[in-house]
Design a protein around this motif. Structure first.
Motif, mmCIF file in Angstrom:
data_model
loop_
_atom_site.group_PDB
_atom_site.id
_atom_site.type_symbol
_atom_site.label_atom_id
_atom_site.label_comp_id
_atom_site.label_asym_id
_atom_site.label_seq_id
_atom_site.Cartn_x
_atom_site.Cartn_y
_atom_site.Cartn_z
ATOM 1 N N ARG A 90 0.730 -1.246 0.107
ATOM 2 C CA ARG A 90 0.061 0.136 -0.121
ATOM 3 C C ARG A 90 1.084 1.179 0.087
ATOM 4 N NH1 ARG A 90 -4.700 2.061 4.472
ATOM 5 N NH2 ARG A 90 -5.578 3.092 3.003
ATOM 6 N N THR A 148 -6.799 -9.597 -3.895
ATOM 7 C CA THR A 148 -7.304 -8.569 -2.821
ATOM 8 C C THR A 148 -6.438 -7.380 -2.559
ATOM 9 O OG1 THR A 148 -8.194 -10.699 -1.874
ATOM 10 C CG2 THR A 148 -8.086 -8.648 -0.427
ATOM 11 N N TYR A 152 -7.632 -4.022 -4.134
ATOM 12 C CA TYR A 152 -8.360 -2.676 -3.202
ATOM 13 C C TYR A 152 -7.371 -1.641 -3.528
ATOM 14 C CZ TYR A 152 -9.443 -0.480 1.115
ATOM 15 O OH TYR A 152 -9.791 0.327 1.890
ATOM 16 N N SER A 171 -11.729 0.312 6.130
ATOM 17 C CA SER A 171 -12.178 -0.694 5.440
ATOM 18 C C SER A 171 -10.719 -1.754 5.015
ATOM 19 C CB SER A 171 -12.602 -0.382 3.964
ATOM 20 O OG SER A 171 -13.835 0.284 4.062
ATOM 21 N N TRP A 172 -9.442 -1.049 4.749
ATOM 22 C CA TRP A 172 -8.251 -1.735 4.574
ATOM 23 C C TRP A 172 -7.977 -2.675 5.703
ATOM 24 C CZ3 TRP A 172 -5.094 -2.885 1.075
ATOM 25 C CH2 TRP A 172 -3.595 -3.228 1.168
ATOM 26 N N GLU A 173 -8.191 -2.181 6.943
ATOM 27 C CA GLU A 173 -7.761 -3.158 8.326
ATOM 28 C C GLU A 173 -8.840 -4.161 8.231
ATOM 29 O OE1 GLU A 173 -5.436 -2.969 10.393
ATOM 30 O OE2 GLU A 173 -4.479 -1.526 9.387
ATOM 31 N N ARG A 174 -9.961 -3.730 7.705
ATOM 32 C CA ARG A 174 -10.997 -5.092 7.862
ATOM 33 C C ARG A 174 -10.914 -6.120 6.749
ATOM 34 N NH1 ARG A 174 -13.250 -6.803 10.756
ATOM 35 N NH2 ARG A 174 -15.450 -7.104 9.976
ATOM 36 N N ALA A 175 -10.203 -5.594 5.496
ATOM 37 C CA ALA A 175 -9.892 -6.608 4.634
ATOM 38 C C ALA A 175 -8.763 -7.620 4.953
ATOM 39 C CB ALA A 175 -9.433 -5.938 3.229
ATOM 40 N N ASP A 177 -7.978 -8.157 8.232
ATOM 41 C CA ASP A 177 -8.537 -9.019 9.184
ATOM 42 C C ASP A 177 -9.182 -10.187 8.444
ATOM 43 O OD1 ASP A 177 -7.836 -7.590 11.321
ATOM 44 O OD2 ASP A 177 -9.697 -6.550 11.717
ATOM 45 N N ALA A 178 -9.957 -10.006 7.563
ATOM 46 C CA ALA A 178 -10.733 -11.051 6.863
ATOM 47 C C ALA A 178 -9.829 -11.894 6.080
ATOM 48 C CB ALA A 178 -11.601 -10.176 5.840
ATOM 49 N N LEU A 179 -8.674 -11.420 5.555
ATOM 50 C CA LEU A 179 -7.692 -12.242 4.926
ATOM 51 C C LEU A 179 -7.091 -13.290 5.962
ATOM 52 C CD1 LEU A 179 -5.982 -9.998 2.297
ATOM 53 C CD2 LEU A 179 -7.348 -12.098 1.980
#
Length: 194
Positions: A90, A148, A152, A171-175, A177-179
């Protein structure tokens, strides 16, 4: 006769800077020639054509990105390594938007093998060592990480998140976390369990 002072490396550096200034798709030989105050034809003594120049920028960007990722991942594992991998990409995309675009420029098979692309894949696989993924699933996981993260960042670069809430950082942090959750609970196919 080659113009004094110009070289493939100098042109590659200038093209990388130009990509960051105007976007990788806008890198042309004529735009580069204008930067040096020369005729476009003088560049052909140093690069075969536009695709060769763009490939050189892509190879350089891949090497820069691999160096960043290696530094970011040193001594990390699990979610910490995953977050470092994502964040290093990023930051590179923000600092060098044109070079980031160049990392997806298609290279011929020989150039791809000789580039830092395989090293980047190895760095992704190093992150996966912190998760209990079967080796047979690692290619799928590496592709998911790339899709992903790149997806993003490409959407963010294009301004797709500028006019909505919550902010893109949340949203980046949530992505990430989801990964992490997905990698810890990687699905396997029924036939692979037998």
């Amino acid at each position: 006769m080659p113009r004094v002072g110009l070289s493939p490396d100098l042109l590659t550096s200038a093209a990388a800077e130009l990509a960051d200034d105007v976007g990788f798709p806008q890198v042309t030989l004529s735009a580069l020639a204008r930067r040096f105050g020369v005729q476009t034809a003088s560049l052909y003594a140093h690069v075969a054509d536009l695709d060769a120049l763009r490939a050189r920028v892509a190879v350089r960007a891949l090497a820069e990105l691999a160096d960043r990722l290696a530094e970011a991942l040193a001594g990390r594992s699990g979610r910490d390594a995953l977050a470092a991998l994502a964040q290093a990409q990023r930051e590179y995309a923000v600092e060098h938007p044109g070079r980031w675009q160049a990392t997806r420029h298609p290279l011929d098979a020989a150039a791809a093998r000789a580039s830092a692309g395989p090293r980047l894949a190895d760095l992704n696989r190093a992150v996966l060592r912190g998760y209990d993924l079967p080796e047979s699933e690692q290619v799928h996981a590496v592709r998911l990480l790339g899709a992903t993260i790149h997806g993003y960042l490409d959407l963010q670069q294009s301004g797709s998140f500028d006019h909505s809430t919550p902010d893109a950082d949340t949203s980046w942090e949530r992505a990430v976390d989801a990964l992490d959750t997905l990698l810890r609970h990687w699905p396997t196919r029924e036939k692979d369990r037998a």
